[in-house]
Design an enzyme around this catalytic site. Structure first.
Site, PDB file in Angstrom:
ATOM      1  N   THR A  36      -7.996  39.250 -44.402  1.00  0.00           N
ATOM      2  CA  THR A  36      -9.290  39.742 -44.908  1.00  0.00           C
ATOM      3  C   THR A  36      -9.305  41.274 -45.016  1.00  0.00           C
ATOM      4  O   THR A  36     -10.168  41.835 -45.678  1.00  0.00           O
ATOM      5  CB  THR A  36     -10.437  39.343 -43.961  1.00  0.00           C
TER       6      THR A  36
ATOM      7  N   ARG B 141      -6.735  45.359 -37.827  1.00  0.00           N
ATOM      8  CA  ARG B 141      -7.096  44.953 -39.189  1.00  0.00           C
ATOM      9  C   ARG B 141      -6.513  43.566 -39.469  1.00  0.00           C
ATOM     10  O   ARG B 141      -5.286  43.378 -39.378  1.00  0.00           O
ATOM     11  CB  ARG B 141      -6.534  45.973 -40.185  1.00  0.00           C
TER      12      ARG B 141
ATOM     13  N   ASP C 281      -0.369  58.917 -33.535  1.00  0.00           N
ATOM     14  CA  ASP C 281       1.061  59.290 -33.408  1.00  0.00           C
ATOM     15  C   ASP C 281       1.211  60.726 -32.928  1.00  0.00           C
ATOM     16  O   ASP C 281       2.060  61.033 -32.097  1.00  0.00           O
ATOM     17  CB  ASP C 281       1.781  59.124 -34.749  1.00  0.00           C
TER      18      ASP C 281
END
Ligand code: URA
Length: 209
Positions: free
Chosen positions: A108, A104, A203
Site C-alpha cells: 500500500t 512503509r 544514516d
C-alpha cells in the site's frame, strides 16, 4: 490550519548549514542536531502558560512565575527522531519520552505502526513529536494519528528541515498541530529526499549507510 514556525535564529541557521554539509562527520552531525534541538525547544515552549507563586528571596517576599500548564511528553519518530531527544531534555529535563515506530507497507506504500510506547497519562500531557526531516509527511501524519488515537489532545511537531509538500500534508491532516522547523526547502526528489536537505538523517546520525 496549523501554523508553520520557521525558526530563523542566527545560531540555528549557522548550525543547520554545517548539518547540511556532506563533509560533516557523524560525531559533529550528532552534536549539531543535539544543539539545534535544544535551541528549537526554547522556541517551541515560548507559549507555555505560567502561574504566579510566592517565594521568599533572601531580601523579601516575592511573587514570581512558574510553569503552569500540562506536563510535557517528547515523542521521537524512530529512528532519526532519537537524535533530537537529549537536546530537548536539556531544557525540559522532567519531560517523559515516548517512542513511535512506523514502516512503509510495500504494497500500500502507507506507513504502518510497528511500535508505540507512550507515558501512561497521555491525556494530561502536551506532546512534542520530533523527526529531523518532514519529507512527504506520511510518517508524521500517521505518528500524530497514533498519539491522538491514544488520547493525546495537544501536539506540536518539531523538525529540522521540511519540504513544502510535507508541510501541506500535515496542515491538511492535522490542522490543530503547529509545525516548528529551522527551514523549509525547495522540494522532494523522485526518491523522496528533501532538496537540498541534508541526506538521510538516520544514516548521518548513526553512521550507517
Ligand atoms: N528522510 C531523510 O532522512 N532525509 C530526507 O531527505 C527525506 C526523508
Amino acid at each position: 490550519m496549523g501554523n508553520v514556525h520557521v525558526i530563523d535564529h542566527p545560531l540555528i541557521q549557522h548550525k543547520i548549514t554545517y548539518i547540511r554539509d556532506k563533509n560533516t562527520g557523524t560525531k559533529e552531525f550528532r552534536e549539531l542536531v543535539d544543539e539545534v534541538a535544544t535551541l528549537m525547544a526554547f522556541e517551541i515552549t515560548r507559549d507555555m502558560p505560567l502561574k504566579e507563586i510566592e517565594v521568599e528571596t533572601p531580601v523579601s517576599k516575592a511573587t514570581s512565575k512558574v510553569l503552569a500548564g500540562k506536563k510535557i511528553g517528547i515523542v521521537p519518530i524512530l529512528r532519526a527522531g532519537i537524535g533530537m531527544v537529549d537536546g530537548i531534555l536539556k531544557l525540559i529535563p522532567a519531560a517523559k519520552v515516548g517512542h513511535v515506530g512506523l514502516y512503509r507497507d510495500p504494497e500500500t506504500l502507507k506507513p504502518v505502526e510497528y511500535y508505540l510506547k507512550l507515558p501512561s497519562d497521555v491525556q494530561e500531557r502536551f506532546f512534542i513529536v520530533v523527526d529531523p526531516m518532514l519529507a512527504t509527511g506520511g510518517t508524521a501524519v500517521e505518528a500524530i494519528h497514533s498519539l491522538k488515537k491514544r488520547g493525546a489532545k495537544q501536539i506540536k511537531l518539531m523538525c529540522l528541515i521540511a519540504a513544502p509538500e510535507g508541510v501541506e500534508v500535515i496542515q491538511e491532516a492535522h490542522p490543530d498541530v503547529d509545525i516548528y522547523v529551522a527551514g523549509v526547502d525547495e522540494k522532494l526528489d523522485e526518491k523522496g529526499y528533501i532538496v537540498p536537505g541534508l541526506g538521510d538523517a538516520g544514516d548521518r546520525l548513526f553512521g550507517t549507510k
